[in-house]
Enzyme design. Sequence first.
Site, PDB file in Angstrom:
ATOM      1  N   GLY A   9      -9.438 -20.070 -10.356  1.00 66.87           N
ATOM      2  CA  GLY A   9     -10.540 -19.255 -10.873  1.00 66.87           C
ATOM      3  C   GLY A   9     -10.399 -18.926 -12.353  1.00 66.87           C
ATOM      4  N   GLU A  25      -5.918 -25.216  -6.222  1.00 68.13           N
ATOM      5  CA  GLU A  25      -6.355 -24.716  -4.911  1.00 68.13           C
ATOM      6  C   GLU A  25      -5.881 -25.608  -3.766  1.00 68.13           C
ATOM      7  OE1 GLU A  25      -8.253 -24.971  -7.607  1.00 68.13           O
ATOM      8  OE2 GLU A  25      -9.395 -23.123  -7.877  1.00 68.13           O
ATOM      9  N   ALA A  37      -8.224 -16.926  -8.600  1.00 71.33           N
ATOM     10  CA  ALA A  37      -8.754 -15.892  -7.709  1.00 71.33           C
ATOM     11  C   ALA A  37      -7.556 -15.213  -7.061  1.00 71.33           C
ATOM     12  CB  ALA A  37      -9.652 -16.536  -6.666  1.00 71.33           C
ATOM     13  N   GLU A  56     -11.762 -21.784 -14.068  1.00 71.97           N
ATOM     14  CA  GLU A  56     -13.206 -21.771 -13.798  1.00 71.97           C
ATOM     15  C   GLU A  56     -13.916 -20.701 -14.638  1.00 71.97           C
ATOM     16  OE1 GLU A  56     -12.153 -21.542  -9.609  1.00 71.97           O
ATOM     17  OE2 GLU A  56     -13.504 -23.204  -9.230  1.00 71.97           O
TER      18      GLU A  56
HETATM   19  N1  CAA Z   1      -3.384 -14.128  -6.848  1.00 73.61           N
HETATM   20  C1  CAA Z   1      -2.684 -13.013  -6.580  1.00 73.61           C
HETATM   21  N2  CAA Z   1      -1.515 -12.709  -7.182  1.00 73.61           N
HETATM   22  C2  CAA Z   1      -1.068 -13.588  -8.096  1.00 73.61           C
HETATM   23  C3  CAA Z   1      -1.743 -14.767  -8.420  1.00 73.61           C
HETATM   24  C4  CAA Z   1      -2.984 -15.023  -7.745  1.00 73.61           C
HETATM   25  N3  CAA Z   1      -3.744 -16.103  -8.025  1.00 73.61           N
HETATM   26  N4  CAA Z   1      -1.040 -15.444  -9.351  1.00 73.61           N
HETATM   27  C5  CAA Z   1       0.053 -14.698  -9.612  1.00 73.61           C
HETATM   28  N5  CAA Z   1       0.033 -13.576  -8.857  1.00 73.61           N
HETATM   29  C6  CAA Z   1       1.041 -12.511  -8.809  1.00 73.61           C
HETATM   30  C7  CAA Z   1       2.285 -12.950  -8.064  1.00 73.61           C
HETATM   31  O1  CAA Z   1       2.097 -12.811  -6.679  1.00 73.61           O
HETATM   32  C8  CAA Z   1       3.315 -12.011  -8.645  1.00 73.61           C
HETATM   33  O2  CAA Z   1       3.170 -10.756  -8.025  1.00 73.61           O
HETATM   34  P1  CAA Z   1       4.448 -10.045  -7.306  1.00 73.61           P
HETATM   35  O3  CAA Z   1       5.406  -9.792  -8.432  1.00 73.61           O
HETATM   36  O4  CAA Z   1       3.875  -8.806  -6.725  1.00 73.61           O
HETATM   37  O5  CAA Z   1       4.972 -11.026  -6.325  1.00 73.61           O
HETATM   38  C9  CAA Z   1       2.863 -11.842 -10.077  1.00 73.61           C
HETATM   39  O6  CAA Z   1       1.491 -12.230 -10.118  1.00 73.61           O
HETATM   40  C10 CAA Z   1       3.625 -12.748 -11.051  1.00 73.61           C
HETATM   41  O7  CAA Z   1       3.519 -14.078 -10.585  1.00 73.61           O
HETATM   42  P2  CAA Z   1       4.789 -15.047 -10.374  1.00 73.61           P
HETATM   43  O8  CAA Z   1       6.011 -14.256 -10.044  1.00 73.61           O
HETATM   44  O9  CAA Z   1       4.386 -16.121  -9.416  1.00 73.61           O
HETATM   45  O10 CAA Z   1       4.928 -15.615 -11.872  1.00 73.61           O
HETATM   46  P3  CAA Z   1       5.581 -17.002 -12.306  1.00 73.61           P
HETATM   47  O11 CAA Z   1       5.680 -16.937 -13.787  1.00 73.61           O
HETATM   48  O12 CAA Z   1       6.800 -17.297 -11.514  1.00 73.61           O
HETATM   49  O13 CAA Z   1       4.485 -18.128 -11.906  1.00 73.61           O
HETATM   50  C11 CAA Z   1       2.272 -19.070 -11.747  1.00 73.61           C
HETATM   51  C12 CAA Z   1       3.244 -18.178 -12.551  1.00 73.61           C
HETATM   52  C13 CAA Z   1       2.726 -20.527 -11.788  1.00 73.61           C
HETATM   53  C14 CAA Z   1       0.890 -18.944 -12.422  1.00 73.61           C
HETATM   54  C15 CAA Z   1       2.219 -18.569 -10.283  1.00 73.61           C
HETATM   55  O14 CAA Z   1       1.997 -17.159 -10.280  1.00 73.61           O
HETATM   56  C16 CAA Z   1       1.149 -19.201  -9.456  1.00 73.61           C
HETATM   57  O15 CAA Z   1       1.276 -20.332  -9.030  1.00 73.61           O
HETATM   58  N6  CAA Z   1       0.026 -18.450  -9.181  1.00 73.61           N
HETATM   59  C17 CAA Z   1      -1.021 -18.910  -8.330  1.00 73.61           C
HETATM   60  C18 CAA Z   1      -1.886 -19.956  -9.016  1.00 73.61           C
HETATM   61  C19 CAA Z   1      -2.975 -20.438  -8.071  1.00 73.61           C
HETATM   62  O16 CAA Z   1      -2.709 -21.038  -7.042  1.00 73.61           O
HETATM   63  N7  CAA Z   1      -4.243 -20.178  -8.444  1.00 73.61           N
HETATM   64  C20 CAA Z   1      -5.376 -20.583  -7.650  1.00 73.61           C
HETATM   65  C21 CAA Z   1      -5.822 -19.448  -6.785  1.00 73.61           C
HETATM   66  S1  CAA Z   1      -7.075 -19.932  -5.655  1.00 73.61           S
HETATM   67  C22 CAA Z   1      -8.498 -19.915  -6.547  1.00 73.61           C
HETATM   68  O17 CAA Z   1      -8.527 -19.621  -7.725  1.00 73.61           O
HETATM   69  C23 CAA Z   1      -9.735 -20.293  -5.774  1.00 73.61           C
HETATM   70  C24 CAA Z   1     -10.947 -20.481  -6.627  1.00 73.61           C
HETATM   71  O18 CAA Z   1     -11.268 -21.546  -7.073  1.00 73.61           O
HETATM   72  C25 CAA Z   1     -11.833 -19.382  -6.873  1.00 73.61           C
END
Ligand code: CAA
Length: 257
Positions: A108, A131, A65, A111
Amino acid sequence: MSYETLLVETRGRVGLITLNRPQALNALNSVVMRELDAALKAFDADKAVGAIVITGSEKAFAAGADIKEMQSLDFVGSYLGDFLGGWEHVAGARKPMIAAVSGFALGGGCELAMMCDFIIASETAKFGQPEITLAVIPGMGGSQRLTRAVGKAKAMDLILTGRMMDAAEAERSGLVARVVAPEKLLDEALGAAEKIASFSLPAVMMAKEAVNRSLEVTLAEGLRFERRLFQSLFATADQKEGMAAFVEKRKADFKHR
Ligand code: CAA
């Protein structure tokens, strides 16, 4: 219809949806949710489509998400607006849906893949429910669908530690149906979907309903439900055609496709 966050097309009898927010690793914001719901409804209603594939990019199916969209939410706003509630419509698509997953399928994203009827993964796929690292928990079905897919032990491991699992572990655990080389992913998923779409649609949709019912009811109820659906298929012209074609050693020509 054109979409801001999706690429939507048909290939043969398959509806193909590609998540397309590369700048955010396909993070699932409310626009994606609304557009996916609309695209799936259109495919569900389209007689020329018999199965659906949802995919992302090579690097990410979807990284969860959208954290930036969620960051400032408060409880009352989230509750009154039923935040994430709309994903139930996405999960409710009636035609078969295959997730073709390459790269990150996190939160998400994992999911959404689990809302599909089965997952075909590239060797590069990584699944997880991180999460907990954000001080929240899965909110689009992860605690429920992951547990049903892989059992309590592994679901607890993934959800409580936030670690990722690779494609091989996901296949071993029963989350993923097939693992293929990255360059074969889309063809494999489209091939499976085209095969499904070549069968009689009422039978395909009832098969999906019957399997999904098994996750919700007792064995006795599920068996009764399955048998009733099975019996009802004898009211279709396609059952006559399918069985006649077998007996006459020819290819079936289904009417309801
Ligand atoms: N939401 C918003 N933006 C996101 C994102 C997310 N879930 N995941 C990645 N992005 C964005 C980053 O912010 C970044 O944007 P900027 O360049 O503007 O900063 C861009 O995508 C590229 O991401 P990274 O630079 O972080 O890429 P990476 O290769 O270094 O890392 C990754 C990849 C490990 C997937 C890392 O992006 C990450 O950890 N993302 C978040 C994963 C996460 O926590 N997901 C769960 C979200 S909560 C949820 O989903 C709740 C639910 O159950 C519904």
